[in-house]
Write a protein that holds these residues in place. Structure first.
Motif: not given
Ligand SMILES: Cc1ncc(C[n+]2csc(CCOP(=O)(O)OP(=O)(O)O)c2C)c(N)n1
Ligand code: SF4
Ligand SMILES: [Mg+2]
Length: 292
Positions: A111-119
């Protein structure tokens, strides 16, 4: 001479599969599913250009009920699979769905990485504040003190707020809905699906079996709309509507325009290739093995 083909207008029933949902009668996920059918209809989303991806849980059964491409993956990995689909097929609309356990416990890291990458993914989390499928254990969103099948004397852990996390992680669109409010859920799903970048919608979705009838009644009593003068571009203003005790505020909490992951990736490709001929396979191998 090319012929123009006019597609017939899609209706909500066109997005239904032959599978009948196996959810318990009264499950809040029915509202989320109906909301999704209507949102897809409103946007006239083409089923063959859309993929709905999930992990495991009652809510994660949803892709089977939607007449698009779908992937019912492994527990906690909805966003990793969704990311792979989007990066390899940027032309597809990718929707990740699942539960609070799937997305915040085992899948919290993703969840954290999908959000920070703005996928470029819309993520609908059906939050019943419990592990429904595995028979009622506490989840990260179960309120402290609540008695559940795994906490007979009350939950000793404080809960997290998924919207607070999404905003902090860098999501560029964050909303909260209540599946008992169909009109509001449809409106928010339409907005989330129209956003470029990572759109997170926390859909409060009661579990009648492990949380009882009270959960629906409590959510309904606590629901209120965001005030009209709310500024969704302000992070502090959005965070003020998280960790609420007395209310469940629904609406678009946060929305900013930022380059999405695919925009950044495209920019990197342009920079990498600027003024140079496209590398051959041999060039690429030589990068790792200079003697080649
Ligand atoms: C690797 C792995 N760990 C644990 C499980 C067991 N498991 C399946 S669903 C689930 C939790 C479901 O809760 P949630 O994601 O909130 O979905 P809900 O059923 O409430 O909709 C768990 C722990 C599993 N299937 N795989
Ligand atoms: S156990 Fe709860 S979440 Fe699962 S289908 Fe039944 S009501 Fe819905
Ligand atoms: Mg759950």
């Amino acid at each position: 001479m090319s012929e123009t083909v006019t597609l017939p207008e899609f209706k909500p029933a066109d997005y239904k599969t032959d599978l009948k949902p196996v959810w318990c009668a009264g499950c809040g996920d029915f509202g989320a599913l109906t909301g999704l059918y209507r949102a897809l209809t409103e946007l006239q989303v083409k089923p063959w250009e859309t993929v709905v991806v999930s992990g495991i849980g009652c809510s994660s059964r949803l892709p089977g009920y939607v007449e698009t491409y779908g992937f019912n993956g492994v527990h906690g990995r909805a966003l990793t699979i969704a990311a792979g689909v989007k990066v390899s097929r940027p032309d597809l609309k990718v929707i990740a769905v699942g539960g609070d356990g799937d997305g915040l416990a085992i899948g919290g890291n993703h969840f954290m990485h999908a959000a920070r990458r703005n996928l470029d993914i819309a993520y609908f989390m059906m939050d019943n504040e419990i592990y429904g499928l595995t028979k009622g254990q506490t989840a990260p969103t179960t309120p402290a003190g609540d008695k559940t099948k795994s906490t007979h004397y009350g939950n000793p852990e404080p809960a997290v707020d998924p919207c607070e996390l999404a905003i902090s992680f860098g999501a560029t669109w964050v909303g909260r809905a209540f599946s008992g409010d169909l009109k509001g859920t449809v409106e928010l799903m339409v907005k989330a699906l129209s956003h470029r970048g990572f759109a997170f919608l926390n859909v409060m979705s009661p579990c009648v079996t492990w949380r009882g009838d009270d959960q629906f009644k409590t959510l309904k009593a606590k629901q209120r709309q965001l005030p009209e003068d709310h500024d969704p571009t302000s992070r502090p203003a959005a965070l003020a509507y998280t960790r609420e005790k007395e209310f469940v505020t629904t609406g678009v909490l946060y929305e900013v325009a930022e380059p999405s992951f695919l925009d950044r990736l495209a920019a990197v490709k342009v920079t990498a290739l600027a003024g140079k001929p496209a590398p051959t396979v041999a060039d690429v191998i030589r990068t790792f093995q200079p003697s080649f």
